[in-house]
Design a protein around this motif. Structure first.
Motif, mmCIF file in Angstrom:
data_model
loop_
_atom_site.group_PDB
_atom_site.id
_atom_site.type_symbol
_atom_site.label_atom_id
_atom_site.label_comp_id
_atom_site.label_asym_id
_atom_site.label_seq_id
_atom_site.Cartn_x
_atom_site.Cartn_y
_atom_site.Cartn_z
ATOM 1 N N LYS A 36 -33.307 -1.946 27.755
ATOM 2 C CA LYS A 36 -34.656 -2.144 27.222
ATOM 3 C C LYS A 36 -35.718 -1.422 28.050
ATOM 4 O O LYS A 36 -36.543 -0.680 27.501
ATOM 5 C CB LYS A 36 -34.992 -3.642 27.173
ATOM 6 N N SER A 37 -35.698 -1.655 29.352
ATOM 7 C CA SER A 37 -36.741 -1.089 30.210
ATOM 8 C C SER A 37 -36.650 0.429 30.278
ATOM 9 O O SER A 37 -37.662 1.132 30.137
ATOM 10 C CB SER A 37 -36.646 -1.682 31.617
ATOM 11 N N THR A 38 -35.446 0.955 30.490
ATOM 12 C CA THR A 38 -35.278 2.408 30.610
ATOM 13 C C THR A 38 -35.639 3.105 29.306
ATOM 14 O O THR A 38 -36.412 4.076 29.285
ATOM 15 C CB THR A 38 -33.824 2.743 30.991
ATOM 16 N N LEU A 39 -35.079 2.614 28.193
ATOM 17 C CA LEU A 39 -35.351 3.249 26.897
ATOM 18 C C LEU A 39 -36.800 3.059 26.471
ATOM 19 O O LEU A 39 -37.409 3.973 25.906
ATOM 20 C CB LEU A 39 -34.423 2.671 25.829
ATOM 21 N N GLY A 40 -37.355 1.891 26.754
ATOM 22 C CA GLY A 40 -38.746 1.647 26.398
ATOM 23 C C GLY A 40 -39.685 2.579 27.120
ATOM 24 O O GLY A 40 -40.606 3.157 26.523
ATOM 25 N N ARG A 41 -39.449 2.758 28.428
ATOM 26 C CA ARG A 41 -40.307 3.647 29.225
ATOM 27 C C ARG A 41 -40.188 5.096 28.751
ATOM 28 O O ARG A 41 -41.190 5.787 28.542
ATOM 29 C CB ARG A 41 -39.931 3.545 30.709
ATOM 30 N N LEU A 42 -38.942 5.563 28.561
ATOM 31 C CA LEU A 42 -38.737 6.953 28.147
ATOM 32 C C LEU A 42 -39.260 7.208 26.729
ATOM 33 O O LEU A 42 -39.855 8.258 26.456
ATOM 34 C CB LEU A 42 -37.254 7.305 28.224
ATOM 35 N N THR A 92 -39.897 -5.782 16.137
ATOM 36 C CA THR A 92 -38.930 -6.085 17.184
ATOM 37 C C THR A 92 -37.635 -5.307 16.994
ATOM 38 O O THR A 92 -37.158 -5.128 15.874
ATOM 39 C CB THR A 92 -38.617 -7.585 17.231
ATOM 40 N N VAL A 93 -37.069 -4.862 18.119
ATOM 41 C CA VAL A 93 -35.800 -4.133 18.122
ATOM 42 C C VAL A 93 -34.852 -4.833 19.087
ATOM 43 O O VAL A 93 -35.189 -5.009 20.269
ATOM 44 C CB VAL A 93 -35.983 -2.670 18.555
ATOM 45 N N TRP A 94 -33.705 -5.233 18.594
ATOM 46 C CA TRP A 94 -32.675 -5.804 19.452
ATOM 47 C C TRP A 94 -31.866 -4.656 20.054
ATOM 48 O O TRP A 94 -31.136 -3.969 19.355
ATOM 49 C CB TRP A 94 -31.765 -6.739 18.659
ATOM 50 N N VAL A 95 -32.026 -4.431 21.353
ATOM 51 C CA VAL A 95 -31.252 -3.415 22.063
ATOM 52 C C VAL A 95 -29.992 -4.114 22.579
ATOM 53 O O VAL A 95 -30.077 -5.023 23.409
ATOM 54 C CB VAL A 95 -32.053 -2.798 23.222
ATOM 55 N N LYS A 96 -28.843 -3.700 22.082
ATOM 56 C CA LYS A 96 -27.608 -4.411 22.374
ATOM 57 C C LYS A 96 -26.561 -3.480 22.976
ATOM 58 O O LYS A 96 -26.659 -2.257 22.878
ATOM 59 C CB LYS A 96 -27.063 -5.044 21.087
ATOM 60 N N ALA A 97 -25.538 -4.069 23.589
ATOM 61 C CA ALA A 97 -24.426 -3.321 24.167
ATOM 62 C C ALA A 97 -23.242 -4.263 24.296
ATOM 63 O O ALA A 97 -23.383 -5.488 24.145
ATOM 64 C CB ALA A 97 -24.796 -2.745 25.528
ATOM 65 N N ALA A 98 -22.079 -3.715 24.559
ATOM 66 C CA ALA A 98 -20.900 -4.538 24.790
ATOM 67 C C ALA A 98 -21.097 -5.349 26.074
ATOM 68 O O ALA A 98 -21.761 -4.883 27.005
ATOM 69 C CB ALA A 98 -19.660 -3.650 24.920
#
Length: 303
Positions: A143-149, A227-233
């Protein structure tokens, strides 16, 4: 033999009426909990994990046999994303009309659902979401990395809600939690969120993974942000957190991965309420960023 006076008879009648009212309330609450759970397609086992109330107690509650405390009922209500008032009030929130609308919406294709939502949102107070985007999900999703970039690439301000909480509280979040506990943190979280809403019509915001468990605050996010749910395994969640140098998730917790899976499973139904999803599993940072930018463009969240 002494005869019962009018006052004794009246008190006995009132006592019987009170007992009947309690029975009716328990039956009503149990029926509403069951219908709310089934409408959200949540198994009782999962609701137990989400609320912290035992499966046996939930079974008793749903059959009207559980004399549940206000505290436990509040936990169940929060897990179902309902207010306690909707469970105990005289008006039935699960009337046939509401259920029919819900079922028709569920059966509709995505295009029809989008049109219905757009129509309803157009009637919402102050039009609400503007060009605000909020990223939700567990730690380690990106979330933080993608949001900032994404914010840098699109010329949109980026904020982490925890940073705002720390600013308002005048100390790091960890110290806020230690000093004021979870309740104090949640109060500052809600205050910080309102500050972001007031100050920004166009923003990308990343919030803590547990915010979705705070019913009122999450409703506010859904109302005022796309809202966007940023998800991963789960394995990637854990690996990314450790790669950041945070070993706490594994420290002294041999069952940490299972706990993470349990948390994810318990919150999944809440994260799924987000308006869009971005799965970063197995993707590089560049691939995830490209997917995030494409999603924001396709959904028109920043238009």
């Amino acid at each position: 033999m002494r005869k019962a006076g009018p006052l004794t008879v009246d008190l006995g009648k009132r006592g019987a009426e009170a007992d009947h009212a309690v029975e009716a309330l328990l039956a009503r609450v149990g029926d509403r909990v069951r219908r709310a759970r089934e409408a959200r397609h949540i198994p009782r086992r999962v609701l137990s994990e989400m609320s912290g109330v035992s499966p046996r107690y939930l079974a008793q509650l749903e059959t009207g046999e559980g004399n549940i405390s206000i505290g436990l009922l509040t936990k169940v209500a929060c897990a179902l994303d309902l207010s306690v008032e909707r469970l105990v009030g005289a008006d039935d929130p699960w009337s046939s009309e509401v259920l029919r609308v819900s079922e028709l919406f569920r059966r509709a294709d995505r295009g029809m659902q989008a049109r219905v939502l757009a129509l309803l949102e157009a009637q919402a107070p102050e039009g609400a979401r503007a060009q605000r985007v909020c990223l939700v999900g567990l730690r380690g999703a990106g979330k933080s990395t993608l949001g900032r970039l994404a914010g840098e690439a699109l010329g949109v301000p980026f904020l982490e809600l925890n940073a705002e909480i720390a600013r308002i509280g005048g100390m790091p979040v960890a110290e806020i939690m230690a000093l004021y506990g979870a309740e104090g943190y949640r109060e500052l979280e809600a205050e910080a969120l309102e500050g972001v809403i007031s100050a920004h019509e166009r923003i990308v915001l990343a919030v803590g993974g547990g915010l979705v468990a705070e019913s009122a605050t999450y409703e506010r996010v859904l109302e005022r942000f796309h809202t966007v749910w940023v998800k991963a395994a789960p394995e990637e969640h854990m690996a990314r957190v450790r790669a950041q140098g945070d070993l706490r998730p594994m420290a002294g917790q041999p069952e940490a991965m299972q706990q993470l899976r349990t948390i994810l499973r318990a919150r999944e139904v809440l994260y799924e309420r987000a308006h869009a999803q971005l799965d970063t599993s197995g993707a590089t940072l560049d691939e995830s960023l490209a997917a995030m930018k494409a999603l924001l463009a396709d959904e028109g969240f920043l238009d």
